[in-house]
Design a protein around this motif. Sequence first.
Motif, PDB file in Angstrom:
ATOM      1  N   VAL A 120      -6.126   5.399   5.915  1.00 54.35           N
ATOM      2  CA  VAL A 120      -6.369   4.192   5.118  1.00 54.35           C
ATOM      3  C   VAL A 120      -7.607   3.518   5.668  1.00 54.35           C
ATOM      4  CG1 VAL A 120      -5.473   1.941   4.443  1.00 54.35           C
ATOM      5  CG2 VAL A 120      -3.925   3.901   4.601  1.00 54.35           C
ATOM      6  N   PRO A 154      -2.553  11.173   6.564  1.00 48.92           N
ATOM      7  CA  PRO A 154      -3.266  10.339   5.595  1.00 48.92           C
ATOM      8  C   PRO A 154      -3.968   9.172   6.286  1.00 48.92           C
ATOM      9  CG  PRO A 154      -1.027  10.790   4.856  1.00 48.92           C
ATOM     10  CD  PRO A 154      -1.106  11.272   6.272  1.00 48.92           C
ATOM     11  N   GLY A 210     -10.674  13.616  -0.045  1.00 48.03           N
ATOM     12  CA  GLY A 210      -9.265  13.467  -0.342  1.00 48.03           C
ATOM     13  C   GLY A 210      -8.465  13.172   0.912  1.00 48.03           C
ATOM     14  N   GLY A 211      -7.433  12.383   0.742  1.00 48.86           N
ATOM     15  CA  GLY A 211      -6.600  12.001   1.873  1.00 48.86           C
ATOM     16  C   GLY A 211      -7.056  10.741   2.560  1.00 48.86           C
ATOM     17  N   VAL A 212      -8.251  10.258   2.208  1.00 47.85           N
ATOM     18  CA  VAL A 212      -8.767   8.999   2.751  1.00 47.85           C
ATOM     19  C   VAL A 212      -8.685   7.960   1.640  1.00 47.85           C
ATOM     20  CG1 VAL A 212     -10.717   7.793   3.784  1.00 47.85           C
ATOM     21  CG2 VAL A 212     -10.320  10.205   4.313  1.00 47.85           C
ATOM     22  N   ARG A 213      -7.874   6.974   1.837  1.00 48.47           N
ATOM     23  CA  ARG A 213      -7.629   5.969   0.795  1.00 48.47           C
ATOM     24  C   ARG A 213      -8.385   4.692   1.109  1.00 48.47           C
ATOM     25  NH1 ARG A 213      -1.661   3.389  -0.461  1.00 48.47           N
ATOM     26  NH2 ARG A 213      -2.300   1.887  -2.067  1.00 48.47           N
ATOM     27  N   LEU A 214      -9.226   4.258   0.178  1.00 44.75           N
ATOM     28  CA  LEU A 214      -9.949   3.003   0.328  1.00 44.75           C
ATOM     29  C   LEU A 214      -9.086   1.850  -0.178  1.00 44.75           C
ATOM     30  CD1 LEU A 214     -13.544   3.974  -0.889  1.00 44.75           C
ATOM     31  CD2 LEU A 214     -12.554   4.150   1.403  1.00 44.75           C
ATOM     32  N   VAL A 215      -9.041   0.768   0.599  1.00 41.97           N
ATOM     33  CA  VAL A 215      -8.307  -0.429   0.200  1.00 41.97           C
ATOM     34  C   VAL A 215      -9.225  -1.630   0.408  1.00 41.97           C
ATOM     35  CG1 VAL A 215      -6.061   0.587   0.764  1.00 41.97           C
ATOM     36  CG2 VAL A 215      -7.288  -0.762   2.492  1.00 41.97           C
ATOM     37  N   PHE A 234       0.815  -1.218   0.000  1.00 48.98           N
ATOM     38  CA  PHE A 234       0.000   0.000   0.000  1.00 48.98           C
ATOM     39  C   PHE A 234       0.846   1.265   0.000  1.00 48.98           C
ATOM     40  CE2 PHE A 234      -3.594  -2.458   2.315  1.00 48.98           C
ATOM     41  CZ  PHE A 234      -3.998  -3.014   1.101  1.00 48.98           C
ATOM     42  N   PHE A 237       0.567   7.080   9.031  1.00 50.29           N
ATOM     43  CA  PHE A 237      -0.813   7.017   8.530  1.00 50.29           C
ATOM     44  C   PHE A 237      -1.741   6.671   9.691  1.00 50.29           C
ATOM     45  CE2 PHE A 237       0.673   2.688   8.486  1.00 50.29           C
ATOM     46  CZ  PHE A 237      -0.429   1.918   8.805  1.00 50.29           C
ATOM     47  N   ALA A 257      -7.546  13.901   7.655  1.00 47.90           N
ATOM     48  CA  ALA A 257      -6.614  13.503   6.598  1.00 47.90           C
ATOM     49  C   ALA A 257      -5.761  14.664   6.118  1.00 47.90           C
ATOM     50  CB  ALA A 257      -7.386  12.902   5.424  1.00 47.90           C
TER      51      ALA A 257
END
Length: 388
Positions: free
Chosen positions: A232, A230, A250-255, A191, A198, A226
């Motif tokens: 996750v 950042p 923005g700044g929030v990442r989906l995984v 990632f 994070f 975020a």
Amino acid sequence: MRVVCVAGARPNYMKIKPVMDALEARGAEVLLVHTGQHYDPAMNDVFFADLGIRPPDRFLGIGSGSHAEQTGRVMTAFEPLLAEVAPDVVVVVGDINSTLACALVTAKAGPLLAHVEAGLRSRDWSMPEEVNRVATDRVSDYLLAPSPDAVDNLRAEGYREDQIHLVGNVMIDTLLANLERARTSDVLDRFGLAEGAFGLVTLHRPANVDDPEVLTGLLKALGEIAGRLPLVLPVHPRAAGRLAEIGVPGGVRLVPPAGYLDFIALQDAARVVLTDSGGVQEETTALGVPCVTLRDNTERPVTVEQGTNVLAGRDPARITATVHAVLDAPPAPRRPDLWDGRASDRIAEVLLTGGTADSRPRPTDRPRTKARPKARPKARPKDRTFPI
């Protein structure tokens, strides 16, 4: 002794595995029943593989549905199975629909019933889990409590002392047994994350993800946080569609959903964890990682009183302020007593001997109503003297 251990969903797997191992190490015959409440490979198969859980002896294939549908289907499927295998004891864990369904069937069928994680209370009756855990305790013979506050709850509700056993937290048994393996995971590299750089987020409870207004407010708070750190967010199937509808800042990442080892590695490396999960509150406390809980209450107050957890509620401004305060002054790592990796051994001791889990004096003014079964009778009269 023949013991049926029941699992139905992801939160159960980390709790049932060490109990099975401890019972089998002492010579018990253990049958694993998987109700199939969780069946998605990302929520099921990867956890069996990561934890080394053997394939279930019986799979009920219940699937999804409303609370009533799931509970009813589990009861209908579990009743004939119980009559067929005639166990001495049935062990249920946690607070999902499968837990309550199998508890109700067992209470009427005759075997002894043990509830792992007994006594946890949020006192929030809008949570289906609260209904499940209270009702399961009510019909159980062995109340296996993870922490002193759970014992206090059970005593206040009038349960007999010989039912209550302070055993510790089986989630931590699994965590400590797998922590070094988790730390070898390459999930940070996959990632593109750096340790301590994070924040980790989990969202899955209906009160948070099913109400668009609440979810919008939570995402607003995550977007502001975020800007400093950042975030996750492994996407729970329950939340995926709703997150897509509202849009993630923005700044929030989906995984994708993470397996057990990957998720422990993410928690261990995070600077802060934001969650609405009870299990994550416990795991972060054991890891010494700051945790901010996006709920107004918790059934695990020990993680606040003796751990690294802080309740922030669901107000966006309060969440943002709480996270900034935690980042500026992280809580000191603290781990509650008996969260030592040996809770499953104490559970096995109770179930196989009918004794207590520790050496402290216990009241002797009442005769013990449950002793170790000598054989597997087809039916066993039960002394169910429960509080009114």
